[in-house]
Design a protein around this motif. Structure first.
Motif, mmCIF file in Angstrom:
data_model
loop_
_atom_site.group_PDB
_atom_site.id
_atom_site.type_symbol
_atom_site.label_atom_id
_atom_site.label_comp_id
_atom_site.label_asym_id
_atom_site.label_seq_id
_atom_site.Cartn_x
_atom_site.Cartn_y
_atom_site.Cartn_z
ATOM 1 N N ILE A 214 -19.795 61.047 42.748
ATOM 2 C CA ILE A 214 -19.100 61.945 43.478
ATOM 3 C C ILE A 214 -18.538 60.413 44.995
ATOM 4 O O ILE A 214 -19.669 60.049 45.509
ATOM 5 C CB ILE A 214 -19.599 62.504 44.478
ATOM 6 N N ASN A 215 -17.445 60.212 44.180
ATOM 7 C CA ASN A 215 -17.023 59.184 45.328
ATOM 8 C C ASN A 215 -15.218 59.230 45.186
ATOM 9 O O ASN A 215 -14.935 58.594 45.087
ATOM 10 C CB ASN A 215 -17.264 57.515 44.907
ATOM 11 N N PRO A 216 -15.080 59.579 46.479
ATOM 12 C CA PRO A 216 -16.245 60.141 48.541
ATOM 13 C C PRO A 216 -16.686 61.096 47.908
ATOM 14 O O PRO A 216 -15.860 62.181 47.457
ATOM 15 C CB PRO A 216 -15.058 59.851 48.776
ATOM 16 N N VAL A 217 -17.683 61.639 48.502
ATOM 17 C CA VAL A 217 -18.364 62.827 49.435
ATOM 18 C C VAL A 217 -17.998 63.038 50.657
ATOM 19 O O VAL A 217 -17.834 61.461 51.346
ATOM 20 C CB VAL A 217 -19.739 62.815 49.322
ATOM 21 N N VAL A 228 -14.823 65.520 46.887
ATOM 22 C CA VAL A 228 -13.470 65.595 46.868
ATOM 23 C C VAL A 228 -12.904 65.183 45.546
ATOM 24 O O VAL A 228 -11.702 64.897 44.893
ATOM 25 C CB VAL A 228 -13.301 63.873 47.619
ATOM 26 N N ASP A 229 -13.984 63.877 44.364
ATOM 27 C CA ASP A 229 -13.443 63.184 43.976
ATOM 28 C C ASP A 229 -14.631 63.217 43.036
ATOM 29 O O ASP A 229 -15.831 63.972 43.039
ATOM 30 C CB ASP A 229 -13.705 61.770 43.345
ATOM 31 N N ALA A 230 -14.710 63.411 41.398
ATOM 32 C CA ALA A 230 -16.179 64.255 40.165
ATOM 33 C C ALA A 230 -15.911 63.186 39.585
ATOM 34 O O ALA A 230 -14.784 63.979 38.357
ATOM 35 C CB ALA A 230 -15.896 65.217 40.554
#
Ligand code: GDP
Ligand code: MN
Length: 403
Positions: A214-217, A228-230
């Motif tokens: 997960i980048n970014p949390v 925000v991303d997964a």
């Protein structure tokens, strides 16, 4: 197996992980509808349009045809369909796709979560993966979110927090608190992060994943913690017990030749070289690729036909290799341990005859049980196939074939 961001977020949400809400669309009109619906559900009036491909780096990546980035912000409802149009159907090139890029068939229309407020929004990095050496799952976290994590690991290894979790014991409360504390969080954001990590870990275990990134949390300006991303990678060997997850597979994201090979039970990975190879056993396949390089060629693929190779598997292998226009020669390197060399040789001859005229030279190196007889069958077949017994001989023949 990889899944798309929108599918991954859905999966996480099912385990109580807070996410940046979004709705998937595959047309510009659908994108506008999605934005309207999102506005009604979340109250957001800024929208993020995100290309859905199985590769990261989309934010900085560019769509070849329109020069749009793969992740763009629309601050007006009226802009949504135009911006969606510039991404949908285009070829997105990112640092992870290679120069040829990937076709974008779907976009995620998401709520803007970087809205201003009491504090600045801040990006973090969080991943969970398997540490095979330690026999544990490891949670990796960093305050350097949104950045290329490999670069952070190289230049500032001290900025990567690691917490190992024994799968027999499971994630303990103190471990989640330790990670949140080391990230420098306090107050509500600290509690939110503990909850985020805890639910993320349950999702990881519950879906039999092999990697979550997960980048970014994001810590929002009002101290919510959300994904925000997964990026989710599921363990292929567990999919039999996750029928709903197995259905998320998107064949359009995979190399068509690799998909076809999979149907024939072959383990095929396409590469960029000019010598096709067909080998039994992954270790021998790796060694064969080395040998091709040493003889001045470049492997066009990795292809492991498995232990019980026969005429059918050899033919399927041939057909797949021959679809690659770069192939100038084919090297078959088979060890007759489980399967006898004469059987393989007959399989090669049969497959050759069934395919018809193969335009490139074929070198067959058979070693093991009945190797001599195998070589004789190849040499007496009257086809454009030559045999080799030793690796050196095979290498010389490959060199001659591509010269
Ligand atoms: P990636 O480039 O493929 O890793 O895609 P991400 O989902 O990580 O998005 C890339 C970048 O887009 C993020 O690092 C953010 O900087 C930006 N971004 C994502 N969502 C939002 C949002 O809601 N608002 C704003 N302003 N930027 C966003
Ligand atoms: Mn990202």
């Amino acid at each position: 197996m990889n899944i798309h961001e929108y599918q991954a977020k859905e999966l996480l949400k099912g385990y109580g992980v807070r996410i940046q809400e979004g709705i998937v669309a595959d047309t510009p009109e659908g994108a506008l509808e999605a934005a309207k619906k999102l506005n009604a559900e979340t109250g957001t009036s800024w929208y993020v349009i995100k290309a859905q491909i199985h590769a990261g780096g989309r934010g900085k990546g560019k769509v070849k045809e329109t020069d749009s980035n793969g992740v763009v912000l629309a601050k007006k409802l009226e802009d949504v369909s135009e911006k969606a149009k510039n991404i949908l159907g285009g070829t997105l090139v990112t640092i992870q796709t290679g120069a040829e890029g990937k076709k974008v068939n779907k976009i995620l229309v998401a709520e803007d979560v970087y809205y201003p407020g009491a504090s600045e929004p801040k990006e973090y990095y969080l991943s969970i993966l398997l540490d095979r050496a330690k026999g544990c799952n490891v949670i990796m976290a960093s305050t350097e979110g949104g950045m290329d994590i490999e670069e952070v690991a190289e230049k500032h290894p001290e900025k990567i927090i690691k917490e190992w979790v024994d799968p027999k014991v499971g994630l303990q409360g103190f471990q989640a608190r330790k990670v949140a504390f080391k990230l420098g969080l306090e107050g509500n954001a600290f509690k939110e992060m503990v909850k985020f990590i805890t639910s993320l870990y349950s999702a990881y275990i519950g879906s039999d994943a092999s990697q979550f990134e997960i980048n970014p949390v994001l810590k929002t300006s009002d101290d919510k913690i959300l994904a925000v991303d997964a990026k989710v990678n599921l363990d292929d060997n567990s999919l039999f017990r996750h029928k709903n997850l197995a259905e998320l597979r998107d064949l359009a994201e995979e190399d068509p030749l690799e998909v076809e090979a999979g149907k024939s039970g072959l383990n095929y990975v396409k590469l960029d070289g000019n010598v096709g190879c067909m080998v039994n056993g992954a270790g021998l396949a790796m060694a064969t690729m080395d040998m091709i390089k040493l003889s001045g060629g470049e492997p066009a693929n990795f292809l492991d036909v498995g232990g019980g190779a026969n005429a059918t598997t050899v033919e399927a292998g041939f057909r797949i290799i021959l679809q690659d226009p770069n192939v100038k020669a084919i090297l078959i390197n088979v060890f007759g341990g489980i399967v006898r060399c004469d059987r393989i040789a007959n399989g090669v001859v049969e497959a050759y005859k069934s395919i018809g005229d193969i335009p490139v030279p074929i070198i067959v190196r058979l070693q093991g049980t009945n190797a001599e007889e195998g070589a004789r069958i190849i040499d007496e077949s009257g086809l454009k196939v030559s045999s080799a017994i030793t690796l050196k001989e095979a290498a010389q023949k490959v060199r001659a074939a591509i010269a």
